[in-house]
Design an enzyme around this catalytic site. Structure first.
Site, PDB file in Angstrom:
ATOM      1  N   LYS A 260       0.850  -1.203   0.000  1.00 21.37           N
ATOM      2  CA  LYS A 260       0.000   0.000   0.000  1.00 21.37           C
ATOM      3  C   LYS A 260       0.881   1.246   0.000  1.00 21.37           C
ATOM      4  CE  LYS A 260      -3.213   2.575   3.032  1.00 21.37           C
ATOM      5  NZ  LYS A 260      -4.116   2.539   4.216  1.00 21.37           N
ATOM      6  N   ASP A 265      -2.421  10.131   4.081  1.00 28.54           N
ATOM      7  CA  ASP A 265      -3.836   9.780   4.228  1.00 28.54           C
ATOM      8  C   ASP A 265      -4.546  10.775   5.149  1.00 28.54           C
ATOM      9  OD1 ASP A 265      -6.296   8.580   4.386  1.00 28.54           O
ATOM     10  OD2 ASP A 265      -5.628   6.834   5.545  1.00 28.54           O
ATOM     11  N   LYS A 272      -9.958  12.803   8.660  1.00 31.61           N
ATOM     12  CA  LYS A 272      -9.507  12.350   9.974  1.00 31.61           C
ATOM     13  C   LYS A 272      -9.430  13.530  10.929  1.00 31.61           C
ATOM     14  CE  LYS A 272      -6.468   8.598   8.364  1.00 31.61           C
ATOM     15  NZ  LYS A 272      -7.134   7.472   9.039  1.00 31.61           N
ATOM     16  N   ASP A 283       1.706   6.154   5.750  1.00 31.14           N
ATOM     17  CA  ASP A 283       0.698   5.224   5.228  1.00 31.14           C
ATOM     18  C   ASP A 283       1.180   4.515   3.955  1.00 31.14           C
ATOM     19  OD1 ASP A 283      -1.730   3.992   5.733  1.00 31.14           O
ATOM     20  OD2 ASP A 283      -2.922   5.477   4.639  1.00 31.14           O
ATOM     21  N   ASP A 342     -12.125   7.261   3.960  1.00 30.28           N
ATOM     22  CA  ASP A 342     -10.917   6.948   4.728  1.00 30.28           C
ATOM     23  C   ASP A 342     -10.563   5.457   4.637  1.00 30.28           C
ATOM     24  OD1 ASP A 342      -8.740   7.430   6.308  1.00 30.28           O
ATOM     25  OD2 ASP A 342      -9.859   7.639   8.185  1.00 30.28           O
ATOM     26  N   GLU A 344      -9.475   3.820   2.185  1.00 31.07           N
ATOM     27  CA  GLU A 344      -8.953   3.974   0.819  1.00 31.07           C
ATOM     28  C   GLU A 344      -7.908   2.929   0.447  1.00 31.07           C
ATOM     29  OE1 GLU A 344      -7.658   5.408   3.395  1.00 31.07           O
ATOM     30  OE2 GLU A 344      -5.543   5.016   3.025  1.00 31.07           O
ATOM     31  N   ARG A 346      -7.738  -0.304   0.849  1.00 29.77           N
ATOM     32  CA  ARG A 346      -8.290  -1.494   0.202  1.00 29.77           C
ATOM     33  C   ARG A 346      -8.670  -1.232  -1.252  1.00 29.77           C
ATOM     34  NH1 ARG A 346     -12.763  -1.836   4.817  1.00 29.77           N
ATOM     35  NH2 ARG A 346     -11.010  -0.838   5.868  1.00 29.77           N
TER      36      ARG A 346
HETATM   37  N1  BES Z   1      -4.273   4.310   7.060  1.00 32.23           N
HETATM   38  C1  BES Z   1      -5.431   4.042   7.820  1.00 32.23           C
HETATM   39  C2  BES Z   1      -5.221   2.960   8.875  1.00 32.23           C
HETATM   40  C3  BES Z   1      -4.334   3.308  10.034  1.00 32.23           C
HETATM   41  C4  BES Z   1      -4.871   3.795  11.207  1.00 32.23           C
HETATM   42  C5  BES Z   1      -2.979   3.066   9.975  1.00 32.23           C
HETATM   43  C6  BES Z   1      -4.050   4.088  12.286  1.00 32.23           C
HETATM   44  C7  BES Z   1      -2.164   3.344  11.064  1.00 32.23           C
HETATM   45  C8  BES Z   1      -2.700   3.863  12.217  1.00 32.23           C
HETATM   46  C9  BES Z   1      -6.566   3.577   6.911  1.00 32.23           C
HETATM   47  O1  BES Z   1      -6.572   4.104   5.643  1.00 32.23           O
HETATM   48  C10 BES Z   1      -7.845   3.989   7.564  1.00 32.23           C
HETATM   49  O2  BES Z   1      -8.064   5.159   7.692  1.00 32.23           O
HETATM   50  N2  BES Z   1      -8.672   3.012   7.943  1.00 32.23           N
HETATM   51  C11 BES Z   1      -9.906   3.287   8.572  1.00 32.23           C
HETATM   52  C12 BES Z   1     -10.936   2.377   7.969  1.00 32.23           C
HETATM   53  C13 BES Z   1     -12.338   2.658   8.436  1.00 32.23           C
HETATM   54  C14 BES Z   1     -12.804   3.975   7.879  1.00 32.23           C
HETATM   55  C15 BES Z   1     -13.227   1.541   7.967  1.00 32.23           C
HETATM   56  C16 BES Z   1      -9.742   2.998  10.066  1.00 32.23           C
HETATM   57  O3  BES Z   1      -9.063   2.042  10.410  1.00 32.23           O
HETATM   58  O4  BES Z   1     -10.246   3.787  10.849  1.00 32.23           O
HETATM   59 ZN    ZN Z   2      -4.776   4.697   4.898  1.00 31.17          ZN
HETATM   60 MN    MN Z   3      -7.585   5.945   5.520  1.00 32.05          MN
END
Ligand code: BES
Ligand code: ZN
Ligand code: MN
Length: 490
Positions: A260, A265, A272, A283, A342, A344, A346
């Protein structure tokens, strides 16, 4: 970085510091400390103090006279001799290296005897611990010109091609980890998709693997709708990086690694909160891991074919950004309803997993800072592992045990699929709070081809809130040692 093996008495090696390892059980403790005392009489007082117990994490420092070959002697404990593992040695070597001041430019590590590992495994672990523990991200410090240790000498008594080779190979793996950490730690204003691609090209040129970079037009032609949707809000174009190492025979199918590559992000329209958002410069750690792995694999000239795929973009909010409610179409023709912009990672991985199919790979492993849910489940210690193939999962678990880059498998029961059903599209990009790491992986599973697949969620293990035994705060470089070990033992 200069790392080498030398057959010599420790007193003959001219370095700023010399490190000895000490066991806690008799007769080893007495034999080893007596040997050190004979070589360097200045250690007398330190060695007879109770601090030199040989217990794990015990450490004493002694200073030898001006004219001797080394100025500083560090004696670090490794616990009971029979229990010494590679991880014990990594931690001890790191602790010793970290104790040396910035002025220390060269350091010798004396191979211990009496531990159950082979001398080459011992040497490999010591180099890993010493080099990885000494890492500093200094690229943006204009005043901090202390460069740290630049020369590591493993000292032993046996002339051995196997030990020399282990030292050389461990140094290469560490260079791969350093590259990954540097990329992960670089800020989003300098590291964005096009510059990430430049770094991949430079690594390819240096290590000898092929790098192709697909630009936005090519990505459009391929129909990578996931990568394009996430990119919509950014003024910076996306890239899709293809890296190929052909160390195996021409007809052997490759192992494909997918990383990825979200260079920043923000969350997009589903933005966020401000608190710690800056961490999201990391990220792209999965992408960095894949680049660092290809670098090491090529320099090691491993006799296996390996392909690295990196879809890369920023995730930004703007008037042109993709929105919650949008329905997007991927390279394989499937559709997804966007519930949260968010989620994104996947979406960009989906297209890469489809692209991987054209290699008819023998296995595909993706690695991604994918979910906050994985951080809640496993913290910063253990990587989430999911997948469809027992043999591939066993290979990853075996590599994890050898490298101490821990993994824990989470189940992909089909009951969870319910959570990512969409009323209007094939799948929805979020599954709610419960089992968030699993529903993310099940989303990816919609896009895999006819190949064994595994997924590593490094959201917790890639980004460290504090320093570890031989990992720094920030980008840890996790996954490089795991992948290289897996590929060496394929
Ligand atoms: N890059 C983040 C995941 C992340 C969170 C990595 C904290 C490292 C530390 C990812 O893109 C994300 O934002 N995921 C969301 C998904 C949700 C919206 C279903 C998450 O985990 O909150
Ligand atoms: Zn992310
Ligand atoms: Mn995200």
């Amino acid at each position: 970085m200069n790392v080498r093996y030398r057959v010599s008495s420790p007193v003959q090696v001219r370095t700023d510091a010399t490190v000895f390892f000490l066991c806690e059980d008799e007769p080893y403790r007495s034999m080893q400390s007596e040997a050190i005392r004979q070589l360097f009489p200045a250690t007398e007082a330190a060695l007879s103090s109770s601090d030199a117990s040989g217990k794990k994490s015990s450490l004493v420092v002694a200073y030898s006279p001006e004219r001797s070959s080394t100025r500083k002697i560090v004696v670090v404990g490794v616990g009971r001799s029979a229990d010494v593992t590679a991880e014990t040695l990594r931690r001890a070597a790191s602790a010793a290296a970290r104790r040396l001041s910035n002025g220390t430019k060269s350091c010798a590590f004396v191979l211990p005897d009496g531990c159950p590992l082979s001398p080459e495994d011992t040497a490999f672990a010591i180099v890993e611990g010493a080099v990885l523990g000494s890492y500093k991200f200094t690229r943006y410090k204009t005043s901090d010109n202390a460069s740290g240790i630049g020369e590591y000498v493993v000292v032993g008594s046996a002339r051995s091609a196997a030990i020399s080779k282990a030292v050389e190979q461990a140094a290469i793996v560490c260079e791969g980890v350093y590259l990954t950490r540097d990329l992960a730690n670089m800020p989003g204003n300098d590291l964005y998709p096009e510059t990430l691609a430049e770094h991949a090209k430079r690594a390819g040129k240096e290590a000898g693997f092929r790098v192709q970079v697909f630009d936005k037009r090519k990505i459009e032609q391929l129909g990578m709708g996931g990568l394009l949707a996430v990119n919509q809000g950014s003024v910076r174009p996306p890239v899709f990086i293809v890296m190929e190492w052909r160390g195996g025979s021409a007809k052997e199918p490759p192992v494909v690694l997918v990383g990825k590559g979200i260079t920043f992000d923000t969350g997009g329209i589903s933005i966020k909160p401000a608190d710690r958002m800056g961490d999201m410069k990391m990220d792209m750690h999965g992408a960095a891991t894949v680049i660092g792995t290809l670098y090491a694999v090529a320099k090691l000239k491993l006799p296996i074919n390996v392909v690295g795929l990196v879809p890369s973009t920023e995730n930004m909010p703007s008037g042109s950004a993709y929105r919650p409610g949008d329905v997007i179409r991927f390279m394989n023709g499937k559709t997804a309803e966007i519930d949260n912009t968010d989620a994104e990672g996947r979406l960009i991985l989906a297209d890469a997993l489809t692209y991987a199919e054209r290699y008819k790979p023998r296995a595909v492993v993706d690695i991604a800072t994918l979910t906050g849910a994985c951080v809640i489940a496993l913290g910063h210690v253990t990587t989430g592992l999911m997948g469809t193939d027992r043999d591939l999962i066993a290979r990853i678990e075996a590599a994890a045990a050898r490298t101490s880059e821990y993994v824990c498998e989470l189940p992909l029961h089909e009951e969870y699929l319910e959570q990512i059903k969409s009323d209007i599209a094939d799948v929805k990009n979020t599954g709610g709070r419960p089992a968030g790491a699993i529903t993310a992986a099940l989303f990816l599973k919609h896009f895999i081809g006819d190949y064994p697949w595994a997924h590593l969620d490094i959201a917790g293990t890639g980004m460290a809130p504090k320093e570890g035994a031989y990992t720094p705060k920030g980008g840890t470089g996790v996954g490089v040692r795991l992948f290289v070990d897996m590929l060496r033992n394929w």
